[in-house]
Design a protein around this motif. Structure first.
Motif, PDB file in Angstrom:
ATOM      1  N   PRO A   2      14.192 -32.087   9.490  1.00 33.72           N
ATOM      2  CA  PRO A   2      13.507 -31.745  10.736  1.00 33.72           C
ATOM      3  C   PRO A   2      12.263 -30.918  10.472  1.00 33.72           C
ATOM      4  O   PRO A   2      12.226 -30.073   9.568  1.00 33.72           O
ATOM      5  N   TRP A   4      10.782 -28.407  12.111  1.00 36.53           N
ATOM      6  CA  TRP A   4      10.934 -26.948  12.154  1.00 36.53           C
ATOM      7  C   TRP A   4      11.741 -26.411  10.973  1.00 36.53           C
ATOM      8  O   TRP A   4      11.424 -25.355  10.420  1.00 36.53           O
ATOM      9  N   PHE A  34      27.848 -29.491  12.336  1.00 33.84           N
ATOM     10  CA  PHE A  34      26.490 -29.952  12.552  1.00 33.84           C
ATOM     11  C   PHE A  34      25.521 -29.231  11.610  1.00 33.84           C
ATOM     12  O   PHE A  34      24.659 -29.850  10.993  1.00 33.84           O
ATOM     13  N   PHE A  40      21.403 -26.506   7.754  1.00 29.33           N
ATOM     14  CA  PHE A  40      20.838 -25.287   8.324  1.00 29.33           C
ATOM     15  C   PHE A  40      21.387 -24.100   7.534  1.00 29.33           C
ATOM     16  O   PHE A  40      22.597 -23.931   7.445  1.00 29.33           O
ATOM     17  N   PRO A  58      17.111 -27.072  24.114  1.00 26.24           N
ATOM     18  CA  PRO A  58      16.853 -25.922  23.261  1.00 26.24           C
ATOM     19  C   PRO A  58      15.771 -24.997  23.808  1.00 26.24           C
ATOM     20  O   PRO A  58      14.920 -25.429  24.595  1.00 26.24           O
ATOM     21  N   ILE A  60      13.186 -22.001  22.158  1.00 25.51           N
ATOM     22  CA  ILE A  60      12.725 -21.342  20.938  1.00 25.51           C
ATOM     23  C   ILE A  60      11.788 -20.215  21.322  1.00 25.51           C
ATOM     24  O   ILE A  60      10.821 -20.437  22.073  1.00 25.51           O
ATOM     25  N   TYR A 221      23.980 -38.230  27.663  1.00 25.61           N
ATOM     26  CA  TYR A 221      24.037 -38.844  26.319  1.00 25.61           C
ATOM     27  C   TYR A 221      25.466 -38.728  25.848  1.00 25.61           C
ATOM     28  O   TYR A 221      26.315 -38.131  26.526  1.00 25.61           O
TER      29      TYR A 221
ATOM     30  N   MET B   1      15.532 -39.842   8.180  1.00 27.16           N
ATOM     31  CA  MET B   1      16.892 -39.726   8.645  1.00 27.16           C
ATOM     32  C   MET B   1      17.118 -40.729   9.758  1.00 27.16           C
ATOM     33  O   MET B   1      16.221 -41.077  10.512  1.00 27.16           O
ATOM     34  N   GLN B   2      18.394 -41.156   9.882  1.00 25.39           N
ATOM     35  CA  GLN B   2      18.703 -42.127  10.919  1.00 25.39           C
ATOM     36  C   GLN B   2      18.427 -41.538  12.295  1.00 25.39           C
ATOM     37  O   GLN B   2      18.169 -42.252  13.240  1.00 25.39           O
ATOM     38  N   LEU B   3      18.500 -40.230  12.415  1.00 21.93           N
ATOM     39  CA  LEU B   3      18.286 -39.609  13.708  1.00 21.93           C
ATOM     40  C   LEU B   3      16.843 -39.709  14.165  1.00 21.93           C
ATOM     41  O   LEU B   3      16.553 -39.461  15.326  1.00 21.93           O
ATOM     42  N   ARG B   6      15.799 -41.292  17.438  1.00 19.72           N
ATOM     43  CA  ARG B   6      16.114 -40.715  18.739  1.00 19.72           C
ATOM     44  C   ARG B   6      15.128 -39.621  19.121  1.00 19.72           C
ATOM     45  O   ARG B   6      15.451 -38.720  19.884  1.00 19.72           O
ATOM     46  N   HIS B   9      14.719 -38.588  22.742  1.00 16.63           N
ATOM     47  CA  HIS B   9      15.937 -38.262  23.468  1.00 16.63           C
ATOM     48  C   HIS B   9      16.208 -36.762  23.348  1.00 16.63           C
ATOM     49  O   HIS B   9      16.023 -36.184  22.307  1.00 16.63           O
ATOM     50  N   ARG B  11      18.845 -35.147  22.961  1.00 19.31           N
ATOM     51  CA  ARG B  11      19.855 -34.757  22.004  1.00 19.31           C
ATOM     52  C   ARG B  11      19.318 -34.759  20.587  1.00 19.31           C
ATOM     53  O   ARG B  11      19.727 -33.956  19.774  1.00 19.31           O
ATOM     54  N   ILE B  13      16.434 -33.842  19.803  1.00 17.33           N
ATOM     55  CA  ILE B  13      15.753 -32.574  19.660  1.00 17.33           C
ATOM     56  C   ILE B  13      16.770 -31.497  19.368  1.00 17.33           C
ATOM     57  O   ILE B  13      16.587 -30.659  18.497  1.00 17.33           O
ATOM     58  N   GLY B  14      17.871 -31.527  20.138  1.00 12.99           N
ATOM     59  CA  GLY B  14      18.896 -30.534  19.937  1.00 12.99           C
ATOM     60  C   GLY B  14      19.477 -30.606  18.551  1.00 12.99           C
ATOM     61  O   GLY B  14      20.089 -29.674  18.095  1.00 12.99           O
ATOM     62  N   ARG B  15      19.314 -31.724  17.884  1.00  9.30           N
ATOM     63  CA  ARG B  15      19.819 -31.858  16.529  1.00  9.30           C
ATOM     64  C   ARG B  15      18.816 -31.386  15.497  1.00  9.30           C
ATOM     65  O   ARG B  15      18.970 -31.597  14.315  1.00  9.30           O
ATOM     66  N   GLY B  16      17.751 -30.789  15.934  1.00  8.61           N
ATOM     67  CA  GLY B  16      16.822 -30.183  14.979  1.00  8.61           C
ATOM     68  C   GLY B  16      15.810 -31.136  14.410  1.00  8.61           C
ATOM     69  O   GLY B  16      15.188 -30.830  13.413  1.00  8.61           O
ATOM     70  N   ILE B  17      15.631 -32.306  14.979  1.00  6.52           N
ATOM     71  CA  ILE B  17      14.647 -33.219  14.424  1.00  6.52           C
ATOM     72  C   ILE B  17      13.260 -32.781  14.799  1.00  6.52           C
ATOM     73  O   ILE B  17      12.382 -32.624  13.982  1.00  6.52           O
ATOM     74  N   TRP B  19      11.584 -30.049  17.708  1.00  4.83           N
ATOM     75  CA  TRP B  19      11.846 -29.134  18.796  1.00  4.83           C
ATOM     76  C   TRP B  19      10.757 -29.192  19.859  1.00  4.83           C
ATOM     77  O   TRP B  19      10.995 -29.015  21.019  1.00  4.83           O
TER      78      TRP B  19
END
Lengths: 408, 77
Positions: A2, A4, A34, A40, A58, A60, A221, B1-3, B6, B9, B11, B13-17, B19
């Motif tokens: 990610p 960030w 997760f 993380f 989220p 931040i 979702y 990453m496979q994510l 998304r 979407h 979610r 974002i919530g997964r840290g891909i 923000w």
């Protein structure tokens, strides 16, 4: 990786930044899995009761070295120039705190016993809430029942406190997932969350807690469909995945749907004439939870059914014969997501006593009113140690559904 | 990453891909009510002490005084 996370690793390694996470979810172990999956490496804190009263995630926030908020929408591209490389001046309060003996001290857990005593003496809603919050955050499952009682006491004095209603729901669900589970804990959790949302319909965090267990039509979702992939990838890199206390299943894995989905199945009732002997001794104890608890005409609800062997009768599943089958009757005008459910027995164990869970969805007719009923029955092989008898039995479940006719 | 598939979407974002886009989007969705979390630029952030998810040890915002902090509230869903 990610965006960030990559950026913050460099800054954290250089000592320019601390990343601090707060997770707003019911199960901290799931967030641990997760975090392990995503690598993380920053501290993540657990706030299941939403003590910060966040209305969305989220979020931040960039906070400077004096504890002052410098940005509520930081951007990776500009964070270094606009925040990390800036020597901010404190305000009077920030400077006082920074220079005080309290600055940078190691935090301690609250004295739960003292807070409980204070709540018993003062009997104010505030004291009850302070004790209950501490019990939930710091007391583990040992304190969950006293926390539930304290939230209820607070609500007697402040019945419109949505935050207290939400937190009591969280406490009920924590107890439900623990060895201290009491009957109806899950349904009471849902009812508390619904009452909270009635007080503040814009509370996204509260709404998500209900949607986690609710029908596909109301899901934004799939909440935990990432778990399987996470476990595979963690194992593939040679690590042991974090063990979950309660595996997500059913509603928590279901994907959202724009229309009510009915599984294509050509099945018949496994016992249409009701000939299978009934479980009159209560060898299997059912629990039924509806999410939402009240259904609008034409709306849907997720029905959760838990079937547990009666420990007082020393009952247990017989895994060497037909598996557990749950059959859902579909009345005229209704829709059922799936009529026939089969729960496979545990591998390699001739008997077992785990609670078996099934959930499915129903959509009620548009002209439904009052209280309507759904007929379900379960067929299972069960044994008991008292007389050493194993039987194939049927249990009928009549599920009352309250129709919510209030205008939306 | 496979994510990465998304990104649009909530979610993912919530997964840290990513923000950023989700924060902007959620800022237009979330409605702040009195007493809700509403940190203000230029004001001290509300104090808190919460248990860490790995070992339950207490962690507070105050213990990081003297350091710049990026506070991320999220969920794994």
């Amino acid at each position: 990786m990610p965006v960030w996370h990559n950026k913050t690793k460099d800054w954290v390694a250089a000592g320019k930044l601390v990343v601090l996470g707060i997770t707003q979810e019911q199960h901290p172990d799931r967030c641990r899995l997760f975090a392990q999956w995503q690598n993380f490496d920053w501290p993540i804190l657990w706030d299941p009761i939403n003590i910060l009263e966040s209305t969305a995630v989220p979020i931040i926030i960039a906070i400077d070295e004096h504890g002052i908020v410098r940005s509520t929408h930081p951007r990776p591209e500009t964070l270094e120039a606009e925040f990390l490389n800036v020597a901010f001046l404190p305000d009077a309060v920030g400077e006082a705190i920074t220079n005080s003996n309290n600055a940078a001290q190691q935090p301690t857990r609250p004295d739960i016993a003292a807070l409980q005593q204070q709540a018993q003496q003062e009997k104010t809603a505030g004291a009850q809430l302070e004790f209950a919050d501490a019990a939930i955050l710091w007391g583990g499952t040992t304190e969950v029942t006293t926390a539930i009682d304290a939230y209820s006491n607070a609500l007697i004095q402040a019945p419109d406190d949505g935050g207290a209603l939400f937190r009591r729901g969280v406490a009920y669900r924590i107890r439900y997932d623990s060895e201290r589970r009491q009957p109806d804990d899950f349904q009471k959790a849902v009812l508390s969350w619904e009452q909270a949302l009635d007080k503040n319909p814009n509370q996204y965090i509260w709404r998500r807690r209900i949607q986690q267990y609710g029908p596909r039509l109301e899901k934004p979702y799939s909440f935990y469909d990432w778990v399987e992939q996470a476990r595979k990838e963690i194992v593939a890199r040679g690590e042991t995945p974090v063990t979950l206390i309660v595996d997500p299943q059913g509603a928590e894995l279901a994907r959202p749907a724009l229309a009510f989905a009915v599984a294509p199945e050509e099945v018949k009732s496994p016992d249409p004439a009701g000939r299978i002997q009934r479980d009159t001794d209560g060898l299997i104890v059912p629990e039924i939870i509806l999410v939402p608890s009240r259904v609008r005409p034409g709306g849907s609800t997720r029905v959760h059914i838990a079937l547990a062997p009666n420990s007082e009768l020393r009952a247990h599943w017989n895994n060497e014969s037909e598996p557990l089958v749950l059959w859902v009757e579909c009345p005229d005008g209704w829709k059922v997501s799936q009529s026939r459910h089969v729960v496979a027995p545990l591998d390699g164990q001739p008997t077992s006593d785990e609670t078996r869970r099934i959930d499915f969805e129903v959509q009620i007719p548009h002209d439904a009113k009052g209280s309507i009923q759904l007929q379900v029955f379960a067929l299972y092989n069960v044994c008991e140690d008292k007389d050493g008898v194993c039987q194939y039995l049927r249990q009928d479940l009549l599920i009352p559904i309250q129709v919510n006719s209030e205008p939306q | 990453m496979q994510l990465m598939g998304r990104l649009n979407h909530f979610r993912s974002i919530g997964r840290g891909i990513s923000w950023f886009s989700t924060i902007v989007l959620l800022a237009s969705v979330a409605t702040v009510v009195a007493d809700d979390y509403a940190p203000q630029v230029g004001s001290s952030h509300v104090a808190f002490t919460l248990p860490a998810i790995d070992d339950g040890r207490p962690v507070s915002l105050a213990q990081f005084r003297g350091k710049k902090v990026l506070l991320i509230q999220f969920a794994s869903w």
